[in-house]
Design an enzyme around this catalytic site. Structure first.
Site, PDB file in Angstrom:
ATOM      1  N   CYS A   1       0.826  -1.212   0.000  1.00  0.00           N
ATOM      2  CA  CYS A   1       0.000   0.000   0.000  1.00  0.00           C
ATOM      3  C   CYS A   1       0.863   1.267   0.000  1.00  0.00           C
ATOM      4  O   CYS A   1       1.481   1.600   1.012  1.00  0.00           O
ATOM      5  CB  CYS A   1      -0.912  -0.043   1.229  1.00  0.00           C
ATOM      6  SG  CYS A   1      -1.823   1.469   1.549  1.00  0.00           S
TER       7      CYS A   1
ATOM      8  N   CYS B   1      -0.072   3.897   2.576  1.00  0.00           N
ATOM      9  CA  CYS B   1       0.340   3.445   3.920  1.00  0.00           C
ATOM     10  C   CYS B   1       1.792   3.836   4.177  1.00  0.00           C
ATOM     11  O   CYS B   1       2.147   4.276   5.277  1.00  0.00           O
ATOM     12  CB  CYS B   1       0.188   1.932   4.058  1.00  0.00           C
ATOM     13  SG  CYS B   1      -1.505   1.339   3.913  1.00  0.00           S
TER      14      CYS B   1
END
Length: 139
Positions: A63, A66
């Site tokens: 991600c 993230c």
């Protein structure tokens, strides 16, 4: 015969990307000293039963957003040391807890206070917005 190279191979050939043997070794999740890693098995004890409020960063190695929010979370963990516990939960390795909490996307940051969700942040927000959310949850 036409040779085809991937974009990464082309960058390596041009000298702009190190060969895999030259690249520094990295762990998928390098957790700062004041962050803990939690799993489906440790979530109850480390988060819900904690005496301190806990901010949990739900993330995954693939991600991009993230990874963008991680430095802000690490900086805030330093700033709130002793006042708020900070934890990371890899949603790929521990999918049960995020599912039980209704997490539909990552990154998701949740502040738990007294074992109850006090604030939820979805998406990669800048550090000041995350800090404001923590302060709001602690008030």
């Amino acid at each position: 015969m036409l040779l085809r190279h991937s974009p990464a191979e082309m960058l390596r050939l041009e000298g702009r990307l190190p060969l895999p043997s030259e690249a520094p070794a990295q762990k998928e999740c390098e957790v700062a000293a004041n962050l803990i890693e939690v799993t489906d098995q440790t979530f109850q004890q480390e988060v819900l039963e904690s005496d301190l409020p806990v901010l949990v960063d739900f993330w995954a190695p693939w991600c991009g957003p993230c990874r963008m929010v991680a430095p802000a979370v690490e900086a805030l963990a330093e700033e709130y040391a002793g006042k708020v516990k900070f934890a990371k939960l890899n949603t790929d390795e521990s999918p049960v807890t995020p599912s039980q909490l209704g997490i539909m996307g990552i990154p998701t940051l949740i502040v738990f206070k007294g074992g109850v969700e006090a604030k939820r942040i979805v998406g990669a927000l800048p550090k000041p917005r995350i800090k404001a959310a923590i302060d709001e949850a602690l008030a």
